[in-house]
Design an enzyme around this catalytic site. Structure first.
Site, PDB file in Angstrom:
ATOM      1  CB  SER A 102     -14.700  -6.071 -11.044  1.00  0.00           C
ATOM      2  OG  SER A 102     -14.150  -6.324  -9.792  1.00  0.00           O
ATOM      3  CG  ASP A 241     -13.728  -4.128  -6.433  1.00  0.00           C
ATOM      4  OD1 ASP A 241     -14.627  -4.029  -5.581  1.00  0.00           O
ATOM      5  OD2 ASP A 241     -13.621  -5.099  -7.193  1.00  0.00           O
TER       6      ASP A 241
END
Length: 445
Positions: A102, A241
């Protein structure tokens, strides 16, 4: 059972250390594969990844694990996490895997698992897989070993699905948008989707080299995006992200807009259009009190959960809600996706911008956030929150804030930290409350 591998969002850690090794990844492939070998059909798993250097290693190890227990593997290459969730369901796969950490730096990596319905695995499924990791697993006979192949149309399938989430009467032809993909999984898909919808796009963070994911770009590092929006005179900037399940927006003045404001916008817009289900929005305990007050004034409720998008999703499914998310930018819009999707959320924001005809700085600042302060206290061992002095400090803080604020204390799920948050109308009081509780926690440590 104490979890050794799975955390709040799959398995994650520093590559080649602890749980995040090729050997562990192969075992995860074998264990998850055995768990989902149900029925007599030919079994299939979809595997995607972000742009980390270690993604190749982890992908190869997972492929070895899955094929060794008889599962066929379909590899997509770099794609957003929500794309893997989508393809798992659309390709009638038994399991989906996303290799990503992530928003973490490139040195970390992770493994996220999705069931055949495209939703993240339940606690029960994860516990069963974790138990299998400790056993001697049955391997497939030589004739039944799985096959592995790469597919070329995965990105196109995802782009098509993303574009369908935009209302039919909306085009983006008059917008100039800076798109920051964090040198991550969406570096091709998201700019392509937004450009195909008519916008003039200026890209940032679209040159991954294996080591630069989230490095000075993306939703957790906004300075570059803010500067570019102002320099280009853009209407808006969007930041994803590393695996593109998170969205933060920057308005035309260079001001960041967090997930709370985005939820306020989408929730209120969908309510006005008769699209909002459940009569409210689901968020975590960290969302600002200002969001709760804004929704209440609209006759809508805010349902709070523990921190983590999986808990948001569980509450949404249980209560019939279709809008939820986190202050950090995870947006779950169940009409369009089974997990957080930064690109889908961005298109909802852009649609509202087009329809309103107003600048982003007006449209995206729907409430004034209540002063909020979060501090972390590291501890070595034990349970500081069990100490009477800490309990007394928390009670005193809650009493001081009264009905005009909140105190939220929790242990980090990934580090030995106590997170102390307070919010209220009086910023100085909030600061005193947080400092007092932090001092008590340090004393207990």
């Amino acid at each position: 059972m104490t979890r050794q591998f799975f955390g709040t969002d799959g398995i994650r850690g520093r590559t080649n250390k602890g749980v995040m090794t090729a050997a562990t990844a192969m075992r995860v492939g074998q264990a998850a594969g055995r768990h989902f070998l149900r029925g007599d059909h030919r079994h299939r798993v979809v595997i995607g990844k972000d742009t980390r250097l270690s993604g190749y290693m982890m992908e190869s190890a997972l492929v070895a694990g899955f094929t060794s227990v008889g599962m066929d593997v379909v590899m997509t290459g770099p794609l957003p996490t929500p794309a893997i969730a989508l393809l798992t369901r659309e390709m009638r796969a038994d399991l989906g895997v996303m290799i990503s950490a992530s928003h973490n730096p490139f040195e970390d990596n992770g493994i996220k698992l999705f069931g055949p319905d495209g939703f993240k695995l339940s606690d029960d499924d994860e516990a069963r897989i974790e138990a299998l990791l400790e056993t001697e697993l049955e391997l497939a006979d030589a004739a039944d070993i799985g096959r592995a192949r790469r597919i070329d149309d995965a990105r196109g399938r995802y782009i098509h699905a993303v574009k369908r989430s935009l209302p039919d009467d909306v085009r983006l032809d008059d917008l100039t948008i800076v798109v920051d993909c964090a040198h991550g999984a969406a570096y091709e898909a998201t700019p392509s989707a937004i450009w195909e919808l008519g916008a003039k796009i200026i890209t940032l963070g679209v040159e991954p080299n294996g080591r630069n994911i989230n490095d000075g770009v993306g939703s957790t590092s906004l300075d570059a995006l803010k500067a570019r929006v102002i320099a280009e005179g853009a209407d808006i900037g969007i930041a994803l992200d590393g695996d593109a399940d998170r969205l933060i927006v920057v308005d035309e003045k260079g001001t960041a807009v967090d997930g709370d404001q985005i939820m306020a916008l989408i929730g209120s817009q969908w309510a006005a259009q008769g699209r909002l289900r459940g009569g409210g929005v689901v968020a975590t305990i960290m969302s600002n009190l200002g969001l709760e007050r804004f929704l209440d004034a609209k006759g809508l409720s805010l349902i709070r959960t523990k921190v983590g998008d999986r808990y948001v999703l569980e509450a949404m499914k249980a209560g019939g809600y279709n809008v939820g998310g986190e202050q950090s930018g995870h947006m779950i819009l169940l009409d369009h996706a089974t997990t957080g999707d930064g690109t889908v959320a961005a298109l909802q924001v852009l649609a509202a911008l087009v329809k309103s005809g107003r600048p982003a700085s007006e449209m995206l600042h729907l409430f004034d956030p209540v002063p909020q302060l979060l501090q972390n206290v590291r501890f070595e061992s034990g349970d500081p929150l069990a100490a009477q002095a800490v309990k007394d400090a928390i009670a005193a803080g809650e009493s001081d804030l009264g009905g005009s604020g909140r105190v939220v204390i929790r242990k980090s799920g990934t580090e030995p930290l106590i997170r102390v948050m307070a919010e209220g109308d009086d910023a100085d009081l909030v600061k005193r409350v947080v400092h007092s509780i932090c001092d008590a926690v340090r004393g207990a440590c």
